[in-house]
Design a protein around this motif. Sequence first.
Motif, mmCIF file in Angstrom:
data_model
loop_
_atom_site.group_PDB
_atom_site.id
_atom_site.type_symbol
_atom_site.label_atom_id
_atom_site.label_comp_id
_atom_site.label_asym_id
_atom_site.label_seq_id
_atom_site.Cartn_x
_atom_site.Cartn_y
_atom_site.Cartn_z
ATOM 1 N N SER A 988 0.718 -1.312 -0.103
ATOM 2 C CA SER A 988 0.125 -0.169 -0.136
ATOM 3 C C SER A 988 0.795 1.339 0.000
ATOM 4 N N PRO A 989 0.477 2.458 -0.740
ATOM 5 C CA PRO A 989 1.458 3.400 -0.673
ATOM 6 C C PRO A 989 1.390 4.193 0.630
ATOM 7 N N ALA A 990 2.835 4.222 0.957
ATOM 8 C CA ALA A 990 3.191 4.713 2.291
ATOM 9 C C ALA A 990 2.522 4.063 3.667
ATOM 10 N N HIS A 991 2.434 2.890 3.449
ATOM 11 C CA HIS A 991 2.138 2.119 4.810
ATOM 12 C C HIS A 991 3.473 1.411 5.160
ATOM 13 N N CYS A 992 3.284 1.482 6.565
ATOM 14 C CA CYS A 992 4.593 0.404 6.896
ATOM 15 C C CYS A 992 4.269 -0.052 8.480
ATOM 16 N N LEU A 993 5.043 -1.228 8.714
ATOM 17 C CA LEU A 993 4.777 -1.816 9.831
ATOM 18 C C LEU A 993 5.883 -1.627 10.941
ATOM 19 N N SER A 994 5.638 -1.299 11.939
ATOM 20 C CA SER A 994 6.850 -1.193 12.938
ATOM 21 C C SER A 994 6.474 -2.259 14.091
ATOM 22 N N LEU A 995 7.862 -2.907 14.616
ATOM 23 C CA LEU A 995 7.693 -3.627 15.745
ATOM 24 C C LEU A 995 8.767 -3.105 16.780
ATOM 25 N N GLY A 996 8.285 -2.955 17.985
ATOM 26 C CA GLY A 996 9.072 -2.183 19.005
ATOM 27 C C GLY A 996 9.599 -3.112 20.333
ATOM 28 N N ALA A 997 10.345 -2.809 20.795
ATOM 29 C CA ALA A 997 10.966 -3.699 21.941
ATOM 30 C C ALA A 997 9.960 -3.492 23.049
ATOM 31 N N ASP A 998 8.956 -2.620 23.202
ATOM 32 C CA ASP A 998 8.159 -2.494 23.935
ATOM 33 C C ASP A 998 7.117 -3.439 23.685
ATOM 34 N N GLY A 999 7.149 -4.600 22.617
ATOM 35 C CA GLY A 999 6.198 -5.544 22.537
ATOM 36 C C GLY A 999 5.127 -5.288 21.584
ATOM 37 N N SER A 1000 5.001 -3.896 21.068
ATOM 38 C CA SER A 1000 3.832 -3.582 20.457
ATOM 39 C C SER A 1000 4.146 -3.637 18.738
ATOM 40 N N LEU A 1001 3.029 -3.880 17.901
ATOM 41 C CA LEU A 1001 3.265 -3.743 16.437
ATOM 42 C C LEU A 1001 2.150 -2.686 15.967
ATOM 43 N N LYS A 1002 2.623 -1.875 15.121
ATOM 44 C CA LYS A 1002 2.048 -0.874 14.806
ATOM 45 C C LYS A 1002 1.854 -0.572 13.364
ATOM 46 N N ARG A 1003 0.663 -0.265 12.532
ATOM 47 C CA ARG A 1003 0.805 0.147 11.204
ATOM 48 C C ARG A 1003 0.578 1.638 11.065
ATOM 49 N N TRP A 1004 1.467 2.095 10.077
ATOM 50 C CA TRP A 1004 1.318 3.709 9.899
ATOM 51 C C TRP A 1004 1.287 4.040 8.494
ATOM 52 N N ASN A 1005 0.339 5.206 8.593
ATOM 53 C CA ASN A 1005 0.231 5.963 7.112
ATOM 54 C C ASN A 1005 1.332 7.046 7.230
ATOM 55 N N LEU A 1006 2.225 6.890 6.199
ATOM 56 C CA LEU A 1006 3.443 7.829 6.286
ATOM 57 C C LEU A 1006 2.883 9.177 5.979
ATOM 58 N N THR A 1007 2.200 9.205 5.082
ATOM 59 C CA THR A 1007 1.526 10.347 4.478
ATOM 60 C C THR A 1007 1.082 11.322 5.462
ATOM 61 N N THR A 1008 0.232 10.751 6.252
ATOM 62 C CA THR A 1008 -0.543 11.517 7.227
ATOM 63 C C THR A 1008 0.060 11.299 8.519
ATOM 64 N N GLY A 1009 0.919 10.331 8.812
ATOM 65 C CA GLY A 1009 1.270 10.235 10.180
ATOM 66 C C GLY A 1009 0.431 9.388 11.152
ATOM 67 N N GLU A 1010 -0.740 8.966 10.614
ATOM 68 C CA GLU A 1010 -1.937 8.430 11.268
ATOM 69 C C GLU A 1010 -1.252 6.757 11.698
ATOM 70 N N GLN A 1011 -1.774 6.372 12.936
ATOM 71 C CA GLN A 1011 -1.485 5.213 13.188
ATOM 72 C C GLN A 1011 -2.796 4.449 12.831
ATOM 73 N N MET A 1012 -2.720 3.417 12.188
ATOM 74 C CA MET A 1012 -3.756 2.500 11.782
ATOM 75 C C MET A 1012 -4.051 1.251 12.383
ATOM 76 N N LEU A 1013 -2.965 0.968 13.211
ATOM 77 C CA LEU A 1013 -3.002 -0.438 13.808
ATOM 78 C C LEU A 1013 -2.103 -0.216 14.770
ATOM 79 N N CYS A 1014 -2.590 -0.967 16.032
ATOM 80 C CA CYS A 1014 -1.789 -1.051 17.003
ATOM 81 C C CYS A 1014 -1.978 -2.785 17.814
ATOM 82 N N ILE A 1015 -1.411 -3.405 17.913
ATOM 83 C CA ILE A 1015 -1.574 -4.795 18.666
ATOM 84 C C ILE A 1015 -0.482 -4.711 19.803
ATOM 85 N N GLN A 1016 -0.901 -4.553 20.822
ATOM 86 C CA GLN A 1016 0.029 -4.470 22.088
ATOM 87 C C GLN A 1016 0.337 -6.018 22.380
ATOM 88 N N GLU A 1017 1.210 -6.159 23.015
ATOM 89 C CA GLU A 1017 1.803 -7.752 23.362
ATOM 90 C C GLU A 1017 2.027 -8.371 22.116
#
Length: 1621
Positions: A988-1017
């Motif tokens: 998808s255009p300008a969409h990105c997944l990020s996994l952090g050492a805090d255990g969360s997985l997030k999906r981002w819209n890089l155009t708007t900076g909006e967080q589209m998904l957040c899975i804790q743990e």
Amino acid sequence: MEAACPSSASSDADGNMQNVLRGHTIPVMKTRNMIRVFISSTITDMSGERKALLEKAYPQVLSWCRNLGLVFEVVDLRWGMGKVTSGEHDACELSLREISISKKMSAGPAFVALLGNRYGHRALPAEIPCKQFELFVSKMANKPDAVHLLNHWYTRDDNAVPPTYVLLPVTTRFPHYSDLRPDSAVKRDEEVASWRLIEAQLLQHLRSAAREAEAAGNITVDERCVFFTSVTEREFQHGLEQDGTSALLFIREIPRLARGGPRRLARFMDATADGLLDAEAQGLLAGLKSRLYTSCKDKVNVHSVELSRGVIELRCKEHAQYLDTMCEQFVCQMKAKITEALSLESGTRKVWGSPREENKYEWVAEEVSRHFAVSKLVCCGFYGREGLLAKLCLTMWESTNIGHRPLVVHGAAGMGKTALLCKLAQKMRSVLEAQAMVVVRLLGAHHPLREDVDHLLLSLCFQICLSCGLALPISLSNHQELVSFFQEVLVSVSQQGGILLVILDAVDRLCDHHRTLCWLPEKLPPNVHLVVSMDTNSEAFAAVRLKLKSLEYFFEVERLTRDEGRHILESQLSGSQRTMTPEQATAALQSFDSTGCPLHLRLIVSAAKRWTSYTPLTRLCLGTNSQEMMSELFLMLEEKHGRELVGGALGYIALAREGLLEAELRDIMSLDNDVISEVYKFSLPPTPSLIRLPPMLWSRLRRDLEDHLEERWTCGVVTMAFRERCLWEAVSARYLTSERRGRSLAVLAEYFQGVWFGKLKPVALPGLTLLLADRKVPPQPLWFAPGLANVRKLQELPYHLLHAGLWEELRQDVIGSGEWLYCKSAVMGVSSVIQDLDQCSIYMDCTETRLLRDALVLIKPNLDFLDGYMGTSHFYTELLARLCDLATPFPSLIGRLCGQCEELLLTCSEPVLIPKCSFLPPPGGALQHSLTGLRGGVVCVDISVEAELLVAGSDKGVMAAWSLADRHLERTLSAHTAAILSLKLLDSPAHCLSLGADGSLKRWNLTTGEQMLCIQEAWPVDHTPSPVHLHLCGQLIFVYNKTQVSMLTSDGIPTLPVSSDERLLCLGLLEDSVMVLSDFGRVRIFGPGAEPSSVEIQLENWGQPLTPINIVTLPKHGKVFLVSTEGFLYQISKSGKQTCVKFPVQPSLFSVTADEKILMAGSGVTLSLFNIHINSLESFLKLKHDDRISCACISPDARLIATGAVDQLIRVWSVTTGALLDVFCGSDAPITSLLFYKCFLLSTCAAASCVHVWAVKYDSRHKPTAHIPAGSSHVAVTKDTENVFYVSQQEPAQVVSWNNHTGKPAGRLFLPAKASCVALAQQKRLLMVGLSSGTVLIYPLDLPDETLCIPPSESQCAVLRMAVSVHETHAVVAYEDSLCIFEIAARECLPTVEGPLERVQLLAEDGPLSAVAVLSDRRLLYGTMCGRVTLYDAAQRSSIALNCHQTTITCLTPSNRGTHFLVGSQDAVQRLWNLKPLAVNHVMEYKGLFSEGVVCATFSESDKVVFTGSRDKTIKVWDVITGNLLLVQYVGSTVVAMVTYRNGFVALAQRGVVIQEVFHCPDHVRPDHNPLRTIKAQYRVTSTDQVCADQQGDVSHLQNFNPANFTLSCKAQPSSTCTLL
């Protein structure tokens, strides 16, 4: 790091400034840096005096004013005028108008009167009030001829309010009156004579009627005088009223003039139309002089002159003396009056052209005031739009207490968006509370240039911070830092509770290279409102439409209604005391109805001001839209003033980068041969040797352009520019054709170069051969005076040279001039020079220009840290330290520039260090760009070639995205609360997944900076550290490392069907299947369903637990490669097939190319490449490195391979031949990842926050020479800078000999144990290496096959330190428990080391040894980590404990002549000791913002100064005699080693670069020399040498240059030389 906002006293001035910054009041203009003088005189009798002033006096005053930062301008409407006028009857009006302008603009005298023996022309009044005219007609009831004559020349104009009778232009009745064509000469002469007779008759009738009316009490004396007073006397009255004391008056008397004949009288005295003496005029002249003598007795300069042959000529000695005297008086009195006027502004006046250091925030207030003033002006006459204003106000009011989005006002060009926003600002100021802040920026007004988005953000941040008391940043080095700080400021204001309204007009006109408005906040905190406007058809509007999505934030400015147009039309005409006939009003509104556009209406209003009630409808010149109206305007101006004059004036204003001063425009048009040829088409110039544009012609044109030009006040100087951008575009299209544009740009460039100052410029006038004439244009030096720059030259010259195609002149006078670069950087900021060079790069294919531009970009952050101030030596040193090595390959520009810098430094009046090599990061080379904006070290990256996007995650949890197309930072996100483990760009255009050492997985819209998904743990927080991967397959998201696997969806976290007591190792994912390995050698494949695995494989050669080293998946082949410690490579396919072969490498680096054709296996310093076949591998290449390999990648075409190693170097190899093609040097930490992108290579370091972009193909001439790895532990450098010896951190048992000139290793010395220290005897060329085993190995550099050895001591202790005496006769070796002195000698031409001559046992209470030195007389100095310093005398076998320091002793440096030594430590204190007798000369204490400790030092050859390298990345120069600090130079890296070389030193920085500099010091240093002017620090010297104190006198004082508190305590009483500079 932040600095506190400057404190301000509670005074009225500060209160006013706060009101200005908050947008509540417009300040009265404080500073005027212009002297504009109107010269009033009659035309003929004072022509000699005016010419003398022009040639002698004006240049002197101009030069003197420039030295004060003033603009000097003279307006002499009589100069250059012929005998025949235009017949418009506007001379008096224009004169009075120019006098008013001069009084408004001038900071000093504004009026100069020259009065001779002529009273001057008594012209007919151009307008007579209707009642008065009818009264005069009634007085002439018995004179029908007089009434007829009056009615024949005066016509009633009912469009004037109140109505008036207007004198018709002479050409209305006499069409040949102003016709200068030769074939019309006879008719012209007849009509001129006729008009003079009629004019005399009209004046006679009007004066007669005026006398009768006055006698009857119908009019006042002043009203009667209008018909008798000359134009000259009216000028005197207007110029001398209110402030006559600042005017200059010159009266010339000719005693025996009345004895002359009629010809003589005609020139020097007033005559009637029939040639007789005008007695009435002479009487009026006598009365005028009498009044002047009475009212201005002390101001009048009276001269009595006898004519010579009926004229005043220079050949007459008396006349020449008279003119010289008058010029001297003019110059002296002008200077005196200007000085007096400026003295009243002392303390508040900002000098135009001075470097920006006195008040670094004053530019903010000036910018705020300018936009406020324009906003207030635009609001005048605003009408309508009540509904839209109400909607905007209501929307802001409803969202005040909650987070909300910006509001967007949009519409077509010219629809009134600017006026609407200005009215909104005005309205909100009245309804908001007093503490509210309204910020306005009208960005469309700054044409033709677009305002830079970074400057806008910086301006907004400074205004808000200064107004709200927020902390200002010390340095904002890039765009993203500005954006982040702007958003932080908005949040801070919101938290304060105040209301902030920011209004930005025409944001689509910003110089935002991406038009995406990434800087525009999507969400605003409570109490903060942002309203922007833009064109509906712009790219910016499309971008913000996608960004904000909802239509509720968009407000369209629609067309005005007919009623609104009628109201605005009538209102604005009424304000100008004009109206229209009903027929004219109907025609105007019909024209307006076609567009409903406010710009169209403004043009109609401007035209309607010129209409009289008798103007026929066919002459109204209306158009159906704005473009047609502007075309009609141009046609009217051309018909009235001439096409060349109009096109030249408008064209030059359009071409000027920052507008033009009026004086500049008159000068420039005087240089334009096309304009001059049109002006003198049918008549010769009054003085053929001196040709200029007659000022009257421009004054007439300026009056007709009054509604379309605006005055821009900057630093007390006013320039002219077009009020509307649409007009600028129309002028460019009509007049600036390609040929005319180039010619005009060349004229502008020549003017600002000063080409024609003092020279004769040829011109071909009609009917004449080539004529050489002086145009009397002023000189254009770069500096008007020391510290006062020619700002206009700095602003305009580069632009015009570039666009005129004068590129060689541009290279010589601008780009290649060190003085120019410094001047513009100091006065206007380095950013302005970078912008100039950016423009040059667009049009000029010049490598040297790009290199210079990149060098300035590198310099800019240092200057930002110093608040933008830079000294001359600082700038030239920075340039040299970056460009020096490029001088040879690029001699024409960079070589010449470096030569200039060196010459300027050698002539500097203060101590300087002159670089002899490039030691600061140079421009050019393979490193093209550094992508910045990320906080923390880069730990993971991903790239999308299709989207041209790069994302990176940091160990601080921050994610950044860059556009690779233009290398612009698109967005930064605080994605996680801990480090980012993995990133994955999606399809998808300008969409990105990020996994952090805090255990969360997030999906981002890089155009708007909006967080589209957040899975804790989504991932265990306390997992075993190892690389974590993200894998996508359809709607499933897999997260895995070697020990764990998670399969995720947006609905939950399903578990994989794995049930076993065995410990499993994840081998990888193939599509949606997970491949795992058990301890028993079984491979299982699990799918996403609940069913158990369908595939299970037992690995071959399984006899014991398998220990995998590395794993790589091949998704296209559907298999996994696994390498074990046992030396096997397993190929395991998804279908269950497997192969097992011996593998020669145990790789720490293991990866395959994207096409899965090549396998890369790196182990140690070797990278092996294998071709991948179906069931086998084929080794085809091995690449050897100098250090351990950390990463590698292969280009998409499989021709190149790039490798990164721990030695911080990137190597590029040929895949086909294995040849090393290039080495990239420039990283300050080991490379951790590499990526190819097109013809570029991207590299990251876990210890750095930026991504480097390298060009694989580039000009190798500006490739920087490689240097040793940064942070090398033990180093030494030769005096000739050729060789550097260092011990690698990864290979401590090797000493690398590095050739600094070639940038390559010259050899390696393999050691039997780890090296613990290195020392170098420079003259005897002996390299001494101390080992941890206690052995010292000595390598004669000239005898590479020889090695000397000092065996370990009896205690077998490691060698800690070594040192060689200055004359290299002795060496000292420091062990953990003792010190040994050795003698360095030579036997049979071979070096020898004898000894130990003396052994000194160390006491345990002294602490670990940290520094050691040996003197030539075998005395030892040693210091410890406890701060103790001991001097040991081997001859006496005694030791003396010297003054103890508080921290570790870091350096002990003896002088070259054995008279002094310096003790440096990790704290702020260093001591300079005298050896004969032993005593402390100076205690030198230095405190800065960063670490202060001294690392190394060396004395100059003469021992007059000592150079120190400090932990704060500076080199300091101290005077040995006085102890004073002479110089502080920032070198970008801590200096770890220094040796004396000639009158300077050679040093080695921690970054690995060699520094070679020469010290230059004038014979006498100025008493006010301040070495800390560019450094935020302070120092103190406490001297105990009384002799020195007596020589220096009592100069003890203490100055703090840093707000940080710093207290230094000394046990001894400071002497009179104790000083802090």
